[in-house]
Write an enzyme that holds these catalytic residues in place. Structure first.
Site, PDB file in Angstrom:
ATOM      1  N   HIS A  89       7.339   0.801  18.559  1.00 54.70           N
ATOM      2  CA  HIS A  89       5.937   1.014  17.822  1.00 54.70           C
ATOM      3  C   HIS A  89       5.962   2.602  17.167  1.00 54.70           C
ATOM      4  O   HIS A  89       5.072   3.861  18.002  1.00 54.70           O
ATOM      5  CB  HIS A  89       4.397   1.019  18.429  1.00 54.70           C
ATOM      6  CG  HIS A  89       3.359   1.126  17.710  1.00 54.70           C
ATOM      7  ND1 HIS A  89       2.108   0.177  17.639  1.00 54.70           N
ATOM      8  CD2 HIS A  89       3.994   2.195  16.787  1.00 54.70           C
ATOM      9  CE1 HIS A  89       1.563   0.383  17.272  1.00 54.70           C
ATOM     10  NE2 HIS A  89       1.510   1.252  16.381  1.00 54.70           N
ATOM     11  N   ILE A  90       7.642   3.036  16.687  1.00 50.70           N
ATOM     12  CA  ILE A  90       7.841   4.808  17.250  1.00 50.70           C
ATOM     13  C   ILE A  90       7.575   4.849  15.179  1.00 50.70           C
ATOM     14  O   ILE A  90       8.283   6.019  14.527  1.00 50.70           O
ATOM     15  CB  ILE A  90       9.002   5.113  17.265  1.00 50.70           C
ATOM     16  CG1 ILE A  90       9.885   3.882  16.957  1.00 50.70           C
ATOM     17  CG2 ILE A  90       9.269   4.655  18.615  1.00 50.70           C
ATOM     18  CD1 ILE A  90      11.324   4.756  17.188  1.00 50.70           C
ATOM     19  N   GLU A  93       0.754  -5.237  23.275  1.00 48.67           N
ATOM     20  CA  GLU A  93       1.585  -4.039  23.082  1.00 48.67           C
ATOM     21  C   GLU A  93       0.652  -3.664  24.571  1.00 48.67           C
ATOM     22  O   GLU A  93      -0.141  -3.491  24.823  1.00 48.67           O
ATOM     23  CB  GLU A  93       1.684  -2.910  22.687  1.00 48.67           C
ATOM     24  CG  GLU A  93       3.109  -3.635  20.903  1.00 48.67           C
ATOM     25  CD  GLU A  93       2.650  -2.362  20.291  1.00 48.67           C
ATOM     26  OE1 GLU A  93       2.417  -1.876  20.230  1.00 48.67           O
ATOM     27  OE2 GLU A  93       2.884  -2.652  18.677  1.00 48.67           O
ATOM     28  N   ARG A 128       1.603  -4.547  12.616  1.00 49.68           N
ATOM     29  CA  ARG A 128       0.698  -5.083  13.986  1.00 49.68           C
ATOM     30  C   ARG A 128       1.126  -6.260  14.160  1.00 49.68           C
ATOM     31  O   ARG A 128       2.090  -7.042  12.635  1.00 49.68           O
ATOM     32  CB  ARG A 128      -0.746  -5.226  13.789  1.00 49.68           C
ATOM     33  CG  ARG A 128      -1.443  -3.561  13.736  1.00 49.68           C
ATOM     34  CD  ARG A 128      -1.713  -2.870  14.575  1.00 49.68           C
ATOM     35  NE  ARG A 128      -2.083  -1.333  14.962  1.00 49.68           N
ATOM     36  CZ  ARG A 128      -1.490  -0.323  14.040  1.00 49.68           C
ATOM     37  NH1 ARG A 128       0.025  -0.534  13.926  1.00 49.68           N
ATOM     38  NH2 ARG A 128      -1.886  -0.066  14.135  1.00 49.68           N
ATOM     39  N   GLY A 182       0.838  -0.947   0.087  1.00 47.69           N
ATOM     40  CA  GLY A 182      -0.301   0.155   0.409  1.00 47.69           C
ATOM     41  C   GLY A 182       0.721   0.998  -0.011  1.00 47.69           C
ATOM     42  O   GLY A 182       1.734   1.669  -0.111  1.00 47.69           O
ATOM     43  N   ARG A 183       0.353   2.001   0.251  1.00 48.54           N
ATOM     44  CA  ARG A 183       0.931   3.244   0.567  1.00 48.54           C
ATOM     45  C   ARG A 183       2.530   3.419   1.271  1.00 48.54           C
ATOM     46  O   ARG A 183       3.483   3.686   0.735  1.00 48.54           O
ATOM     47  CB  ARG A 183       0.254   4.340   1.404  1.00 48.54           C
ATOM     48  CG  ARG A 183      -1.256   5.253   0.466  1.00 48.54           C
ATOM     49  CD  ARG A 183      -1.912   5.603   1.229  1.00 48.54           C
ATOM     50  NE  ARG A 183      -2.318   4.876   2.240  1.00 48.54           N
ATOM     51  CZ  ARG A 183      -3.777   4.893   2.236  1.00 48.54           C
ATOM     52  NH1 ARG A 183      -4.431   6.080   1.659  1.00 48.54           N
ATOM     53  NH2 ARG A 183      -4.920   4.184   3.456  1.00 48.54           N
TER      54      ARG A 183
HETATM   55  C1  8YV Z   1       2.890   2.882  13.728  1.00 53.01           C
HETATM   56  C2  8YV Z   1       0.824   3.429  13.276  1.00 53.01           C
HETATM   57  O1  8YV Z   1       3.842   3.997  14.019  1.00 53.01           O
HETATM   58  O2  8YV Z   1      -0.815   4.329  12.377  1.00 53.01           O
HETATM   59  C3  8YV Z   1      -0.642   3.651  12.822  1.00 53.01           C
HETATM   60  O3  8YV Z   1      -1.757   3.044  12.900  1.00 53.01           O
HETATM   61  O4  8YV Z   1       0.491   2.195  14.038  1.00 53.01           O
HETATM   62  C4  8YV Z   1       1.378   3.935  12.864  1.00 53.01           C
HETATM   63  O5  8YV Z   1       1.697   5.003  13.343  1.00 53.01           O
HETATM   64  C5  8YV Z   1       3.419   2.343  12.348  1.00 53.01           C
HETATM   65  O6  8YV Z   1       2.321   1.418  11.637  1.00 53.01           O
HETATM   66  C6  8YV Z   1       4.224   0.838  13.246  1.00 53.01           C
HETATM   67  O7  8YV Z   1       5.768   1.561  12.895  1.00 53.01           O
END
Ligand code: 8YV
Length: 327
Positions: A293-294, A275, A246, A164-165
């Site tokens: 998750h950054i 998490e 995820r 995807g994007r």
């Molecule tokens: C994540 C996210 O940081 O927007 C989302 O749904 O979870 C993103 O901001 C990314 O997918 C995890 O690396």
């Protein structure tokens, strides 16, 4: 003539997490804001309690917006706005049924997430964790021809699960590192979007052709455990696995076994099942590079995500259909 003063009644918004300062200020200017000042994670029950009477609910991927919660808030709730592109934490079917609009934050985070994807890929392939520990712990005895040998990216096949994007933003960067791009999606992309990447009709097929595998598919109940032991076995021995999507897409038992046997050389993980209570076995493995998750965590990106929601809400109230409306 008597002058009549009109006081505009602002909509009530409940904000489940602390936002960047500019975003919070913009929210305060447009809504009567009730904010979760402590930023503590809230259960659905707590949200139901705090958000009673709100017409807008600002959430993130850390809140579970289930059907029961939506029903409880539905007498007043018009819009759920999530500071995330992922929406697997929201019961969209119930939102639709109740006529509650859901906004999310696509596009503005693709570059930031792709940067973290490459950060993880490079650190896994080039043994970033072990390298850092060696220097930091004063265990480094000097340069050696056989020290910390990793895997190079140039000439390798990067298999992107979910083109995807974000997947395509990763592909752009990986091409600059000399990688060949393969991908699996529900259907093949048009040539202008694929930019020469090779389509594989199944995840198994993709794994068979990936020296390095990047999980970038949107989270969904259907994809839970999709990357299982059989798929990991289908990867060539010594492959690298990265997940920025995820955590529950990957079967942790299978990945940890593959990391222990060396079938998977290394992994880079930004996301985890359950998490922040991740599978503790990951902490014991030197060949995983971990981040909390950054993916979208840059100032610019989090501000842009906030503005996308605020602008989307304004558009909805004008009777328009913003591009980031899901339901
Ligand atoms: C994540 C996210 O940081 O927007 C989302 O749904 O979870 C993103 O901001 C990314 O997918 C995890 O690396």
């Amino acid at each position: 003539m008597r002058s009549v003063s009109h006081t505009t009644q602002l909509e009530i918004a409940y904000v489940c997490r602390r936002m960047p300062p500019d975003v919070e200020a913009a929210m305060q200017a447009r809504f009567t804001v009730n904010l979760n000042e402590s930023d503590a994670l809230l259960s659905s029950t707590a949200i139901a309690d705090h958000a009673r009477g709100a017409t807008v609910l600002f959430v993130t991927a850390t809140e579970r917006i289930d059907g029961e919660l939506l029903r409880q808030l539905s007498p007043t709730l018009k819009t759920v706005a999530t500071l995330s592109v992922g929406h697997d934490h929201i019961d969209l079917a119930t939102a639709r049924e109740l006529g509650i609009e859901v906004l999310h934050t696509p596009d503005v985070l693709s570059d930031a997430c792709a940067e973290v994807a490459l950060m993880l890929l490079l650190n896994a392939a080039r043994r970033g964790f072990e390298a850092d520990v060696m220097v930091r712990s004063a265990q480094w005895r000097g340069w050696a021809p056989t020290q910390l040998l990793g895997k190079g990216l140039v000439g390798k096949r990067l298999g992107i699960f979910g083109m995807g994007r974000i997947g395509r933003a990763i592909a752009t960067r990986a091409r600059a590192f000399g990688m060949q791009i393969h991908y699996h999606n529900r259907s093949a992309l048009t040539p202008d979007l694929a930019e020469g990447a090779t389509f594989h009709p199944s995840l198994e097929n993709l794994c068979q052709h990936s020296d390095m595998l990047m999980v970038a598919a949107p989270g969904s109940p259907q994809l839970k455990g999709a990357l299982d032991a059989a798929h990991l076995r289908a990867l060539p021995r010594g492959a690298v696995v990265v997940n920025i999507s995820r955590g529950d897409i990957v079967n942790d038992d299978a990945l940890i076994d593959a990391l222990k046997t060396g079938h998977v050389f290394a992994a880079g993980l930004d996301v985890f099942a359950n998490e922040p209570d991740i599978d503790p076995r990951y902490r014991e493995l030197d060949n995983v590079f971990l981040s909390p998750h950054i993916g979208s965590a840059t100032e610019e990106t989090r501000n842009a995500m906030g503005w996308l929601l605020i602008d989307g809400l304004a558009a909805l109230r004008r009777g328009e259909r913003p591009a980031n409306l899901i339901t």
